[in-house]
Design a protein around this motif. Structure first.
Motif, PDB file in Angstrom:
ATOM      1  N   ASP A 123      77.954  17.618 108.028  1.00 60.34           N
ATOM      2  CA  ASP A 123      79.366  17.406 107.731  1.00 60.34           C
ATOM      3  C   ASP A 123      80.178  18.469 108.444  1.00 60.34           C
ATOM      4  O   ASP A 123      79.643  19.509 108.867  1.00 60.34           O
ATOM      5  CB  ASP A 123      79.611  17.481 106.216  1.00 60.34           C
ATOM      6  CG  ASP A 123      80.744  16.557 105.768  1.00 60.34           C
ATOM      7  OD1 ASP A 123      81.535  16.136 106.624  1.00 60.34           O
ATOM      8  OD2 ASP A 123      80.825  16.284 104.565  1.00 60.34           O
ATOM      9  N   ASP A 124      81.471  18.225 108.601  1.00 61.80           N
ATOM     10  CA  ASP A 124      82.351  19.252 109.175  1.00 61.80           C
ATOM     11  C   ASP A 124      83.696  19.199 108.477  1.00 61.80           C
ATOM     12  O   ASP A 124      84.111  18.155 107.962  1.00 61.80           O
ATOM     13  CB  ASP A 124      82.513  19.068 110.688  1.00 61.80           C
ATOM     14  CG  ASP A 124      83.162  17.749 111.059  1.00 61.80           C
ATOM     15  OD1 ASP A 124      84.378  17.601 110.826  1.00 61.80           O
ATOM     16  OD2 ASP A 124      82.451  16.872 111.591  1.00 61.80           O
ATOM     17  N   TYR A 125      84.346  20.348 108.441  1.00 57.98           N
ATOM     18  CA  TYR A 125      85.628  20.497 107.758  1.00 57.98           C
ATOM     19  C   TYR A 125      86.545  21.338 108.630  1.00 57.98           C
ATOM     20  O   TYR A 125      86.135  22.382 109.149  1.00 57.98           O
ATOM     21  CB  TYR A 125      85.469  21.203 106.408  1.00 57.98           C
ATOM     22  CG  TYR A 125      84.804  20.363 105.336  1.00 57.98           C
ATOM     23  CD1 TYR A 125      85.548  19.787 104.314  1.00 57.98           C
ATOM     24  CD2 TYR A 125      83.433  20.151 105.343  1.00 57.98           C
ATOM     25  CE1 TYR A 125      84.947  19.020 103.334  1.00 57.98           C
ATOM     26  CE2 TYR A 125      82.818  19.379 104.371  1.00 57.98           C
ATOM     27  CZ  TYR A 125      83.587  18.822 103.370  1.00 57.98           C
ATOM     28  OH  TYR A 125      82.988  18.063 102.395  1.00 57.98           O
ATOM     29  N   ALA A 126      87.788  20.902 108.779  1.00 59.91           N
ATOM     30  CA  ALA A 126      88.814  21.747 109.377  1.00 59.91           C
ATOM     31  C   ALA A 126      89.324  22.671 108.287  1.00 59.91           C
ATOM     32  O   ALA A 126      89.610  22.232 107.171  1.00 59.91           O
ATOM     33  CB  ALA A 126      89.953  20.903 109.932  1.00 59.91           C
ATOM     34  N   TYR A 127      89.418  23.965 108.591  1.00 56.50           N
ATOM     35  CA  TYR A 127      89.737  24.937 107.551  1.00 56.50           C
ATOM     36  C   TYR A 127      90.723  25.961 108.095  1.00 56.50           C
ATOM     37  O   TYR A 127      90.490  26.555 109.147  1.00 56.50           O
ATOM     38  CB  TYR A 127      88.462  25.638 107.079  1.00 56.50           C
ATOM     39  CG  TYR A 127      88.663  26.481 105.841  1.00 56.50           C
ATOM     40  CD1 TYR A 127      88.585  25.915 104.578  1.00 56.50           C
ATOM     41  CD2 TYR A 127      88.947  27.835 105.946  1.00 56.50           C
ATOM     42  CE1 TYR A 127      88.766  26.677 103.434  1.00 56.50           C
ATOM     43  CE2 TYR A 127      89.136  28.607 104.808  1.00 56.50           C
ATOM     44  CZ  TYR A 127      89.038  28.014 103.562  1.00 56.50           C
ATOM     45  OH  TYR A 127      89.235  28.779 102.432  1.00 56.50           O
ATOM     46  N   ALA A 128      91.805  26.184 107.358  1.00 58.63           N
ATOM     47  CA  ALA A 128      92.785  27.222 107.691  1.00 58.63           C
ATOM     48  C   ALA A 128      92.775  28.241 106.557  1.00 58.63           C
ATOM     49  O   ALA A 128      93.222  27.934 105.453  1.00 58.63           O
ATOM     50  CB  ALA A 128      94.176  26.629 107.854  1.00 58.63           C
ATOM     51  N   PRO A 129      92.233  29.443 106.776  1.00 57.99           N
ATOM     52  CA  PRO A 129      92.191  30.440 105.710  1.00 57.99           C
ATOM     53  C   PRO A 129      93.575  30.782 105.184  1.00 57.99           C
ATOM     54  O   PRO A 129      94.574  30.728 105.906  1.00 57.99           O
ATOM     55  CB  PRO A 129      91.548  31.649 106.389  1.00 57.99           C
ATOM     56  CG  PRO A 129      90.825  31.086 107.569  1.00 57.99           C
ATOM     57  CD  PRO A 129      91.636  29.912 108.015  1.00 57.99           C
ATOM     58  N   ALA A 130      93.636  31.141 103.900  1.00 57.99           N
ATOM     59  CA  ALA A 130      94.887  31.555 103.263  1.00 57.99           C
ATOM     60  C   ALA A 130      95.023  33.067 103.342  1.00 57.99           C
ATOM     61  O   ALA A 130      94.050  33.796 103.202  1.00 57.99           O
ATOM     62  CB  ALA A 130      94.897  31.111 101.793  1.00 57.99           C
ATOM     63  N   HIS A 137      89.342  27.784  99.248  1.00 61.12           N
ATOM     64  CA  HIS A 137      88.935  26.381  99.332  1.00 61.12           C
ATOM     65  C   HIS A 137      87.583  26.296 100.032  1.00 61.12           C
ATOM     66  O   HIS A 137      87.476  26.565 101.225  1.00 61.12           O
ATOM     67  CB  HIS A 137      89.985  25.564 100.079  1.00 61.12           C
ATOM     68  CG  HIS A 137      91.350  25.670  99.467  1.00 61.12           C
ATOM     69  ND1 HIS A 137      91.632  25.186  98.220  1.00 61.12           N
ATOM     70  CD2 HIS A 137      92.495  26.232  99.938  1.00 61.12           C
ATOM     71  CE1 HIS A 137      92.905  25.431  97.931  1.00 61.12           C
ATOM     72  NE2 HIS A 137      93.445  26.066  98.956  1.00 61.12           N
ATOM     73  N   LYS A 138      86.562  25.919  99.280  1.00 61.46           N
ATOM     74  CA  LYS A 138      85.197  25.907  99.809  1.00 61.46           C
ATOM     75  C   LYS A 138      84.548  24.552  99.568  1.00 61.46           C
ATOM     76  O   LYS A 138      83.386  24.447  99.179  1.00 61.46           O
ATOM     77  CB  LYS A 138      84.394  27.041  99.172  1.00 61.46           C
ATOM     78  CG  LYS A 138      85.002  28.412  99.470  1.00 61.46           C
ATOM     79  CD  LYS A 138      84.248  29.542  98.805  1.00 61.46           C
ATOM     80  CE  LYS A 138      84.942  30.870  99.102  1.00 61.46           C
ATOM     81  NZ  LYS A 138      84.310  32.002  98.405  1.00 61.46           N
ATOM     82  N   GLU A 139      85.319  23.505  99.820  1.00 62.05           N
ATOM     83  CA  GLU A 139      84.821  22.159  99.542  1.00 62.05           C
ATOM     84  C   GLU A 139      83.559  21.834 100.328  1.00 62.05           C
ATOM     85  O   GLU A 139      82.641  21.188  99.801  1.00 62.05           O
ATOM     86  CB  GLU A 139      85.903  21.117  99.856  1.00 62.05           C
ATOM     87  CG  GLU A 139      87.089  21.132  98.912  1.00 62.05           C
ATOM     88  CD  GLU A 139      88.178  22.128  99.335  1.00 62.05           C
ATOM     89  OE1 GLU A 139      89.247  22.099  98.715  1.00 62.05           O
ATOM     90  OE2 GLU A 139      87.934  22.911 100.275  1.00 62.05           O
ATOM     91  N   GLY A 140      83.503  22.235 101.604  1.00 66.35           N
ATOM     92  CA  GLY A 140      82.337  21.947 102.410  1.00 66.35           C
ATOM     93  C   GLY A 140      81.091  22.627 101.877  1.00 66.35           C
ATOM     94  O   GLY A 140      80.005  22.031 101.819  1.00 66.35           O
ATOM     95  N   GLN A 141      81.221  23.857 101.471  1.00 69.85           N
ATOM     96  CA  GLN A 141      80.104  24.618 100.922  1.00 69.85           C
ATOM     97  C   GLN A 141      79.623  23.999  99.613  1.00 69.85           C
ATOM     98  O   GLN A 141      78.422  23.829  99.389  1.00 69.85           O
ATOM     99  CB  GLN A 141      80.554  26.064 100.709  1.00 69.85           C
ATOM    100  CG  GLN A 141      79.455  27.046 100.383  1.00 69.85           C
ATOM    101  CD  GLN A 141      79.940  28.484 100.512  1.00 69.85           C
ATOM    102  OE1 GLN A 141      80.835  28.777 101.339  1.00 69.85           O
ATOM    103  NE2 GLN A 141      79.384  29.372  99.742  1.00 69.85           N
ATOM    104  N   ILE A 142      80.573  23.636  98.762  1.00 69.71           N
ATOM    105  CA  ILE A 142      80.224  23.013  97.479  1.00 69.71           C
ATOM    106  C   ILE A 142      79.511  21.688  97.706  1.00 69.71           C
ATOM    107  O   ILE A 142      78.498  21.378  97.057  1.00 69.71           O
ATOM    108  CB  ILE A 142      81.494  22.838  96.622  1.00 69.71           C
ATOM    109  CG1 ILE A 142      82.013  24.209  96.168  1.00 69.71           C
ATOM    110  CG2 ILE A 142      81.220  21.940  95.417  1.00 69.71           C
ATOM    111  CD1 ILE A 142      83.396  24.179  95.562  1.00 69.71           C
ATOM    112  N   ALA A 143      79.999  20.886  98.655  1.00 69.77           N
ATOM    113  CA  ALA A 143      79.384  19.585  98.937  1.00 69.77           C
ATOM    114  C   ALA A 143      77.978  19.753  99.505  1.00 69.77           C
ATOM    115  O   ALA A 143      77.067  18.986  99.158  1.00 69.77           O
ATOM    116  CB  ALA A 143      80.263  18.792  99.901  1.00 69.77           C
ATOM    117  N   ALA A 144      77.768  20.750 100.355  1.00 70.51           N
ATOM    118  CA  ALA A 144      76.440  20.979 100.919  1.00 70.51           C
ATOM    119  C   ALA A 144      75.450  21.377  99.824  1.00 70.51           C
ATOM    120  O   ALA A 144      74.284  20.959  99.845  1.00 70.51           O
ATOM    121  CB  ALA A 144      76.498  22.055 101.995  1.00 70.51           C
ATOM    122  N   VAL A 145      75.906  22.172  98.865  1.00 70.08           N
ATOM    123  CA  VAL A 145      75.034  22.540  97.749  1.00 70.08           C
ATOM    124  C   VAL A 145      74.750  21.326  96.867  1.00 70.08           C
ATOM    125  O   VAL A 145      73.632  21.147  96.369  1.00 70.08           O
ATOM    126  CB  VAL A 145      75.630  23.699  96.942  1.00 70.08           C
ATOM    127  CG1 VAL A 145      74.814  23.974  95.672  1.00 70.08           C
ATOM    128  CG2 VAL A 145      75.689  24.959  97.790  1.00 70.08           C
TER     129      VAL A 145
END
Length: 232
Positions: free
Chosen positions: A208-215, A44-52
């Motif tokens: 922006d910031d995102y809380a992220y829990a790796p799988a 899940h890389k929503e933050g990275q995708i949004a920044a791009v």
């Protein structure tokens, strides 16, 4: 998160502080071994995708864009190439680059140390309209990060755009477990990150910031910070 300077005196080679000697070869070896498990552990890389996406809104057509620490090429190099831009990815991990060339065949991928990057001279890459650097600066001791930011600035055209991310953490070159390996990482609390980026010559235009829990990994949950910037 796949780039770190290898062992070198960085003053002449890459614009780092004269006499600074760093050995991060273990980082590259770890990512060579991790390979495709990286994308499986961090799907899940929503933050990275949004920044791009924010970066894409600022770039001219067919822009030159550099992804520093490109890893497997996903999602960033693919996202940029799909938008019609001329993409160069650099990484210290040969194993990650092999995957990136398969994932994004339309991009150029180079096995380079962050500290060796330059616009001009032997091996010079020229200047870019945009640079991305997602979770790459994590791999550096704090004393190196301002030098790395100024180096990235030197690779941008005047007014060029820069997107970066870090994990929010008060750490300096600390060992952490990561997919069966130990990596050395650094971080800042967000106010300090803003200061360091601004002092390197960037105007922060978005955050922006995102809380992220790796799988499927023993890495703890984290806060990811994303900054969109412009070279001033």
């Amino acid at each position: 998160m796949n780039e770190g300077p290898g062992q070198r005196e960085n003053g002449a080679a890459g614009g780092y502080a004269p006499g600074l000697v760093v050995d991060r070869t273990g980082q590259a070896e770890a990512f060579d071994a991790i390979g495709k498990r990286y994308d499986e552990a961090f799907p899940h890389k929503e933050g990275q995708i949004a920044a791009v996406q924010r970066l894409l809104a600022e770039l001219p057509a067919q822009a030159r864009v550099l992804d520093v620490g490109c890893g497997t090429g996903l999602p960033t190099c693919g996202q940029l190439a799909d938008a019609g831009h001329r993409v160069t990815g650099v990484d210290l991990s040969a194993g990650m680059l092999e995957l990136a060339r398969t994932h994004v065949p339309g991009a150029e991928f180079l096995h380079r140390d962050l500290a060796s990057l330059r616009a001009e001279g032997p091996g010079g890459l020229g200047r870019f309209d945009g640079v991305t650097c997602f979770f790459t600066l994590l791999m550096l001791p704090r004393e190196e990060i301002p030098h790395a930011l100024r180096l990235i600035r030197s690779l941008l055209v005047p007014g060029g755009h820069f997107a970066l991310s870090m994990v929010e953490a008060d750490l300096d070159d600390a060992g952490i477990p990561f997919l069966g390996h130990t990596l050395r990482v650094s971080g800042y609390l967000r106010e300090e990150l803003r200061r360091v980026v601004s002092e390197a010559g960037f105007e922060i235009t978005g955050e922006d910031d995102y809380a992220y829990a790796p799988a499927s990994t023993d890495a703890p949950p984290e806060y990811q910070l994303f900054l969109n910037c412009r070279r001033d």
